[in-house]
Design a protein around this motif. Structure first.
Motif, PDB file in Angstrom:
ATOM      1  N   VAL A  41      -1.076  26.871 -21.891  1.00  0.00           N
ATOM      2  CA  VAL A  41      -1.097  26.440 -20.490  1.00  0.00           C
ATOM      3  C   VAL A  41       0.263  25.869 -20.081  1.00  0.00           C
ATOM      4  O   VAL A  41       0.773  26.159 -18.992  1.00  0.00           O
ATOM      5  N   VAL A  42       0.860  25.076 -20.986  1.00  0.00           N
ATOM      6  CA  VAL A  42       2.198  24.544 -20.700  1.00  0.00           C
ATOM      7  C   VAL A  42       3.171  25.701 -20.465  1.00  0.00           C
ATOM      8  O   VAL A  42       3.942  25.711 -19.507  1.00  0.00           O
ATOM      9  N   PHE A  43       3.087  26.709 -21.341  1.00  0.00           N
ATOM     10  CA  PHE A  43       3.972  27.871 -21.225  1.00  0.00           C
ATOM     11  C   PHE A  43       3.747  28.582 -19.887  1.00  0.00           C
ATOM     12  O   PHE A  43       4.689  28.876 -19.151  1.00  0.00           O
ATOM     13  N   ALA A  44       2.468  28.790 -19.561  1.00  0.00           N
ATOM     14  CA  ALA A  44       2.138  29.510 -18.324  1.00  0.00           C
ATOM     15  C   ALA A  44       2.569  28.723 -17.090  1.00  0.00           C
ATOM     16  O   ALA A  44       3.039  29.294 -16.113  1.00  0.00           O
ATOM     17  N   LEU A  45       2.426  27.396 -17.182  1.00  0.00           N
ATOM     18  CA  LEU A  45       2.778  26.566 -16.029  1.00  0.00           C
ATOM     19  C   LEU A  45       4.287  26.517 -15.811  1.00  0.00           C
ATOM     20  O   LEU A  45       4.763  26.422 -14.688  1.00  0.00           O
ATOM     21  N   THR A  46       5.045  26.573 -16.912  1.00  0.00           N
ATOM     22  CA  THR A  46       6.501  26.461 -16.773  1.00  0.00           C
ATOM     23  C   THR A  46       7.150  27.819 -16.560  1.00  0.00           C
ATOM     24  O   THR A  46       8.307  27.895 -16.180  1.00  0.00           O
ATOM     25  N   LEU A  47       6.378  28.875 -16.768  1.00  0.00           N
ATOM     26  CA  LEU A  47       6.940  30.225 -16.633  1.00  0.00           C
ATOM     27  C   LEU A  47       7.616  30.470 -15.284  1.00  0.00           C
ATOM     28  O   LEU A  47       8.741  30.966 -15.246  1.00  0.00           O
ATOM     29  N   PRO A  48       6.966  30.104 -14.169  1.00  0.00           N
ATOM     30  CA  PRO A  48       7.614  30.340 -12.865  1.00  0.00           C
ATOM     31  C   PRO A  48       8.957  29.609 -12.748  1.00  0.00           C
ATOM     32  O   PRO A  48       9.913  30.146 -12.200  1.00  0.00           O
ATOM     33  N   THR A  49       9.005  28.372 -13.274  1.00  0.00           N
ATOM     34  CA  THR A  49      10.250  27.607 -13.228  1.00  0.00           C
ATOM     35  C   THR A  49      11.334  28.318 -14.030  1.00  0.00           C
ATOM     36  O   THR A  49      12.468  28.476 -13.575  1.00  0.00           O
ATOM     37  N   ILE A  50      10.945  28.733 -15.256  1.00  0.00           N
ATOM     38  CA  ILE A  50      11.917  29.412 -16.105  1.00  0.00           C
ATOM     39  C   ILE A  50      12.392  30.697 -15.440  1.00  0.00           C
ATOM     40  O   ILE A  50      13.577  30.986 -15.365  1.00  0.00           O
ATOM     41  N   ARG A  51      11.424  31.446 -14.909  1.00  0.00           N
ATOM     42  CA  ARG A  51      11.764  32.698 -14.242  1.00  0.00           C
ATOM     43  C   ARG A  51      12.682  32.450 -13.053  1.00  0.00           C
ATOM     44  O   ARG A  51      13.635  33.172 -12.823  1.00  0.00           O
ATOM     45  N   GLY A  52      12.381  31.386 -12.302  1.00  0.00           N
ATOM     46  CA  GLY A  52      13.202  31.022 -11.154  1.00  0.00           C
ATOM     47  C   GLY A  52      14.640  30.764 -11.574  1.00  0.00           C
ATOM     48  O   GLY A  52      15.583  31.211 -10.922  1.00  0.00           O
ATOM     49  N   LYS A  53      14.799  30.070 -12.700  1.00  0.00           N
ATOM     50  CA  LYS A  53      16.147  29.760 -13.198  1.00  0.00           C
ATOM     51  C   LYS A  53      16.882  31.025 -13.563  1.00  0.00           C
ATOM     52  O   LYS A  53      18.054  31.196 -13.265  1.00  0.00           O
ATOM     53  N   ILE A  54      16.165  31.924 -14.249  1.00  0.00           N
ATOM     54  CA  ILE A  54      16.803  33.175 -14.652  1.00  0.00           C
ATOM     55  C   ILE A  54      17.268  33.942 -13.420  1.00  0.00           C
ATOM     56  O   ILE A  54      18.388  34.421 -13.349  1.00  0.00           O
ATOM     57  N   LYS A  55      16.395  34.004 -12.422  1.00  0.00           N
ATOM     58  CA  LYS A  55      16.727  34.704 -11.188  1.00  0.00           C
ATOM     59  C   LYS A  55      17.981  34.111 -10.547  1.00  0.00           C
ATOM     60  O   LYS A  55      18.867  34.815 -10.104  1.00  0.00           O
ATOM     61  N   LEU A  56      18.001  32.777 -10.549  1.00  0.00           N
ATOM     62  CA  LEU A  56      19.113  32.060  -9.956  1.00  0.00           C
ATOM     63  C   LEU A  56      20.418  32.434 -10.657  1.00  0.00           C
ATOM     64  O   LEU A  56      21.452  32.645 -10.033  1.00  0.00           O
ATOM     65  N   ASP A  57      20.311  32.524 -12.007  1.00  0.00           N
ATOM     66  CA  ASP A  57      21.505  32.869 -12.790  1.00  0.00           C
ATOM     67  C   ASP A  57      22.017  34.266 -12.425  1.00  0.00           C
ATOM     68  O   ASP A  57      23.205  34.471 -12.227  1.00  0.00           O
ATOM     69  N   VAL A  58      21.098  35.199 -12.314  1.00  0.00           N
ATOM     70  CA  VAL A  58      21.483  36.557 -11.948  1.00  0.00           C
ATOM     71  C   VAL A  58      22.187  36.546 -10.590  1.00  0.00           C
ATOM     72  O   VAL A  58      23.231  37.148 -10.395  1.00  0.00           O
ATOM     73  N   PHE A  59      21.609  35.784  -9.669  1.00  0.00           N
ATOM     74  CA  PHE A  59      22.164  35.676  -8.327  1.00  0.00           C
ATOM     75  C   PHE A  59      23.590  35.146  -8.377  1.00  0.00           C
ATOM     76  O   PHE A  59      24.495  35.638  -7.716  1.00  0.00           O
ATOM     77  N   ARG A  60      23.774  34.118  -9.200  1.00  0.00           N
ATOM     78  CA  ARG A  60      25.085  33.486  -9.300  1.00  0.00           C
ATOM     79  C   ARG A  60      26.121  34.488  -9.815  1.00  0.00           C
ATOM     80  O   ARG A  60      27.227  34.565  -9.338  1.00  0.00           O
TER      81      ARG A  60
END
Lengths: 268, 311
Positions: free
Chosen positions: B286-305
């Motif tokens: 559940v911790v993994f699933a809950l943090t997944l969107p945050t982690i994914r968001g960060k990755i996306k942000l990095d790609v954007f940068r």
């Protein structure tokens, strides 16, 4: 249409933070009146509107709407004859639901909600007809989520929802204050049109003196929980922002400059 | 993993998905974090087991379990709306109270239903038909559960599109707006939490009949499993429409049980994962699933940068 008798609201009664927000206010609003309410921050404007809407009960006094004493009725019970638009455009609609679903919630206002489908072909036609009045093209986006709309579009939608069942009273709580000037003007135009079309009895709070003078047929100025100035008819129509400021100064000679400064004088 | 084990996991996932739909109704639709489920799941099982041992028809037991669960939900909603106790705390209070109540209902910590007729015994001819087709008999249970789930999903989807259902959904999203539109939010919250716990208790009742026993401790961690199912469903199927959201919850529940079945096969060196480790695994999941969107968001942000840097 609305009679407020000796209305008084005290927050945190009996504590050091006791705050007399509305102090023995009595106002008679006639059918079809469009009243604008101005006043500085903390003057009690929003509290007054919330007392009419039944968000909380008054400590003293009565609220009578269309001859009926509604003082003891809760907010959701009064919703049957009151339409409201809030300052925050996010507040009047549900962002996670579609335009037609939001409308459907407004359409059932004032009657028991059933297990029939909320949105059907007949209600869609009603929604489309109303939305086309806005001229925003929303009538073709009925199944779009409201969260996708802009603040101005959401506020216009809230206005339509608030007036869908021709309420006895329309309460507007600085409903254009959070919008950019151009959108604010658009929403105000729509507001005027709706009020005129359905001849709605309206109370509108505004921070903007220009807006308060440009709209409605009666103006009320509040200060520290009391009505300090109440003007209508030709006398009101002749008034300018400078006259209002003059009045404000005269009526409250001891008034601190900063209170005056907190009132916006520029046009929207 | 054997076919038998896979079928077992799927039928568990399906029966638990009723509970997960209840959790979806409170956590997602009403925005009401309701932990009553840890008590109403064994409540459904307890009512079911006791009534069956008293000779009541196992089908008639199910509405009784639903009613008991709804009552538990009503208590939580009452504590929260009328007595103004924080919703999370109100549900914990009901959950704790239900532990004692469940023991009272059962009279002992554990009731066995072995040698008692359950709903599954009423489908003996269906079982024979399946066997005549060369399919192993244990496939019957997941098929029956699937039928129940399909019906419940259709009814729930329909309900959430009725006038009442729309008011319920809006209550969770914007209570201020819905009150201004004449909805009594106390009523919608009571209705929603009661329905949710009715589903959870039904899940518990079916689970007990399938497993052949009811245990007072069987509810521990139910809420976490429910949340895990809801989150897995949202990640895989999405939540844009009610139809997809409820479908996601059901699929999420099945995947969750399959994942656990797989995890139980894992052996790291001499460390064998046992059923007692499941709560820990679930919590981590559940911790993994809950943090997944945050982690994914960060990755996306990095790609954007990086794209920006290139320009």
């Amino acid at each position: 249409m609305i009679r407020l008798k000796n209305l008084t609201k005290i927050f945190n009664k009996g504590s050091v933070n006791e705050n007399l927000a509305v102090n023995r206010v009595s106002i008679d609003v006639k059918r079809g009146d469009f009243i604008t309410v101005i006043g500085s921050n903390g003057a009690g404007k929003s509290t007054l509107l919330n007392l009419i809407a039944g968000v909380y009960p008054p400590e003293i006094g009565k609220v009578i709407i269309d001859g009926r004493n509604v003082t003891s009725l809760k907010e959701h019970q009064r919703a049957k004859f009151i339409g409201r638009v809030f300052q925050d455009p996010m507040m009047g609609t549900s962002g996670s639901m579609t335009i037609e679903e939001n409308f459907s919630i407004a359409l059932a206002r004032g009657r028991r909600r059933t297990l029939a489908f909320g949105v059907n072909q007949k209600s869609r036609e009603i929604f489309r007809g109303r939305l086309s009045l806005l001229g925003l093209g929303l009538e073709d986006r009925l199944s779009d989520k409201v969260g996708l709309l802009s603040g101005g579009q959401r506020q216009s939608l809230t206005l339509l929802m608030a007036t869908l069942n021709s309420p006895k009273v329309l309460l507007l709580d600085e409903h254009t204050a959070a919008l950019d000037p151009k959108t604010a003007k658009l929403v105000m135009d729509i507001t005027r049109r709706i009020i005129e079309t359905y001849n709605l009895t309206t109370v509108m709070i505004t921070h903007n003196m220009q807006q308060a003078l440009a709209n409605g047929n009666r103006l009320i100025m509040m200060h520290q929980g009391r009505v300090i100035f109440d003007v209508k008819g030709p006398e009101r129509d002749r008034m300018t922002v400078e006259d209002l400021l003059d009045h404000f100064g005269k009526l409250r000679g001891s008034l601190a400059d900063k209170t005056l400064l907190s009132i916006k004088t520029e046009a929207p | 993993m054997s076919f038998y084990a896979v079928m077992g996991a799927i039928s568990q996932g399906l029966v638990y998905s009723l509970m997960a739909l209840g959790v979806y109704l409170t956590f997602r639709v009403l925005d009401f974090p309701d932990l009553t489920v840890d008590g109403s799941f064994p409540l459904g099982a307890a009512v079911s087991a006791v009534l069956i041992t008293h000779g009541v028809n196992p089908f008639l037991v199910l509405p009784a379990a639903i009613a008991a669960g709804m009552l538990a939900g009503l208590v939580t909603a009452f504590l929260s709306t009328k007595l103004k106790i924080l919703n999370l705390l109100a549900s914990i209070l009901t959950m704790i109270a239900l532990y004692s109540i469940n023991l009272r209902i059962m009279g002992k910590p554990n009731i066995s239903l072995i040698n008692r007729a359950t709903i599954f015994d009423h489908f003996a001819s269906f079982r024979d038909f399946i066997m005549s087709q060369g399919i192993p008999p244990f496939v019957m249970v997941p098929i029956l559960f699937l039928a129940v789930i399909v019906v419940v999903k259709i009814v729930l989807d329909f309900f959430l599109h009725t006038e009442l259902g729309l008011a319920l959904r809006a209550t969770g999203d914007n209570p201020q707006m819905v009150q201004a539109q004449g909805v009594n939010t106390h009523f919608t919250i009571m209705l929603g939490v009661a329905l949710s716990n009715g589903l959870v208790a039904l899940s518990g009742a079916l689970f007990a009949q399938n497993q052949g026993s009811a245990d007072v401790n069987m509810g521990v961690g139910t809420i976490v499993a429910g949340l895990a199912s809801v989150i897995i469903g949202e990640a895989l199927i999405g939540e844009m429409t009610v139809f997809r959201a409820t479908l996601g919850v059901i699929i999420g529940s099945v995947i969750y049980r399959l994942a656990i079945a797989v995890a139980l096969q894992i052996k790291i060196g001499t460390l064998q994962i046992t059923p007692s480790d499941l709560k820990l695994i679930t919590a981590i999941l559940v911790v993994f699933a809950l943090t997944l969107p945050t982690i994914r968001g960060k990755i996306k942000l990095d790609v954007f940068r990086k794209e920006e840097d290139r320009q």
